[in-house]
Design a protein around this motif. Structure first.
Motif, PDB file in Angstrom:
ATOM      1  N   SER B  35      66.775  29.171 -25.703  1.00  0.00           N
ATOM      2  CA  SER B  35      67.495  29.852 -26.779  1.00  0.00           C
ATOM      3  C   SER B  35      66.781  31.173 -27.044  1.00  0.00           C
ATOM      4  O   SER B  35      65.741  31.457 -26.448  1.00  0.00           O
ATOM      5  N   GLY B  36      67.336  31.948 -27.950  1.00  0.00           N
ATOM      6  CA  GLY B  36      66.665  33.164 -28.392  1.00  0.00           C
ATOM      7  C   GLY B  36      66.951  34.362 -27.520  1.00  0.00           C
ATOM      8  O   GLY B  36      67.579  34.270 -26.465  1.00  0.00           O
ATOM      9  N   SER B  37      66.457  35.498 -27.975  1.00  0.00           N
ATOM     10  CA  SER B  37      66.766  36.782 -27.342  1.00  0.00           C
ATOM     11  C   SER B  37      65.713  37.243 -26.350  1.00  0.00           C
ATOM     12  O   SER B  37      65.932  38.239 -25.654  1.00  0.00           O
ATOM     13  N   SER B  38      64.572  36.563 -26.307  1.00  0.00           N
ATOM     14  CA  SER B  38      63.506  37.020 -25.417  1.00  0.00           C
ATOM     15  C   SER B  38      62.581  35.866 -25.067  1.00  0.00           C
ATOM     16  O   SER B  38      62.479  34.885 -25.811  1.00  0.00           O
ATOM     17  N   LEU B  39      61.938  35.998 -23.920  1.00  0.00           N
ATOM     18  CA  LEU B  39      60.853  35.098 -23.529  1.00  0.00           C
ATOM     19  C   LEU B  39      59.650  35.979 -23.210  1.00  0.00           C
ATOM     20  O   LEU B  39      59.682  36.749 -22.244  1.00  0.00           O
TER      21      LEU B  39
END
Lengths: 47, 190
Positions: B35-39
């Motif tokens: 999930s989320g916008s960045s790793l």
């Protein structure tokens, strides 16, 4: 009027030194730096 | 380390440990996001190794038709100014071009693109040259993508600043991840 609150933007942060992974909300600075529809320039896509 | 020819059927612990300590590629870390916008991967580049291999697979964006981009990182902050340059030459299985270019871009393209959001598709092997040195950083990139048909891209990226970076971030060109996996290895210096 119903207004839908957008879900907060999150990111996954992995520290290779400790092995820990944290998922947290992005800061305002991190959100401002996110790509904004910056698709790479693709040449001659078939679509 | 000199090449050694084994003559017995049983290897000593000394021999095994010597070969393990002299492996060419050394595993550093693995990370993933669902999930989320960045790793973001921190504390992965150091003076221990000069050069690194980043292996990415299973890129699935939350919204269809997204590329995957990379930024260098230090002190918990992405380098997001227009200091990236890249040229990836490529083609699709029908023979048309999938090449992509960036000139003073705010990211380096990994070459991965996924026109669906229902399947994790796309992988990349990226060699990173000297990210922790106070010199420009260079990338050698070889990727698979899917844009209603499979394709490939290979080429280079460059980051123009002479900053010693300690990590990197991966992010969809916009929106969120449903899935992404990454491994990082160091090339032993000697």
């Amino acid at each position: 009027m119903d207004t839908e609150t957008p879900e907060p933007l999150t990111g996954t942060f992995h520290d290779a030194a400790t092995g820990e992974t944290v998922v947290r909300q992005l800061t305002a600075e991190e959100i401002a730096a996110l790509p904004q529809n910056l698709e790479p320039t693709v040449v001659s896509d078939p679509e | 380390m000199a090449v050694k020819t084994f003559t017995s059927t049983t290897l000593s612990s000394s021999d095994v440990n010597t070969y393990l300590a002299n492996a060419g590629l050394v595993y550093i870390t693995q990370a993933s996001a669902t999930s989320g916008s960045s790793l973001s991967v921190d504390n992965v580049f150091s003076s221990t190794y000069s050069n690194y291999r980043i292996m990415i697979d299973a890129f699935q964006p939350a919204s269809a038709a997204r590329g995957l981009v990379l930024r260098l990182r230090v002190g918990g902050v992405d380098a997001s100014n227009a200091d990236y340059y890249y040229a990836l030459l490529g083609g699709y299985v029908d023979g048309t071009s999938s090449s992509t270019y960036g000139n003073a871009s705010t990211f380096a393209d990994t070459g991965i693109y996924n026109s669906t959001n229902t399947l994790p598709i796309g992988n990349s092997a990226i060699d990173v040259f000297g990210p922790n040195r106070a010199e420009r950083t260079y990338f050698g990139i070889n990727s698979t993508l899917y844009n209603t048909q499979f394709g490939g891209r290979a080429g280079f990226a460059e980051h123009n600043l002479t900053t010693a970076y300690t990590g990197f971030s991966l992010m969809p060109a916009s929106g969120n991840f449903t899935n992404i996996r990454v491994w990082v290895y160091g090339y032993r210096n000697s």
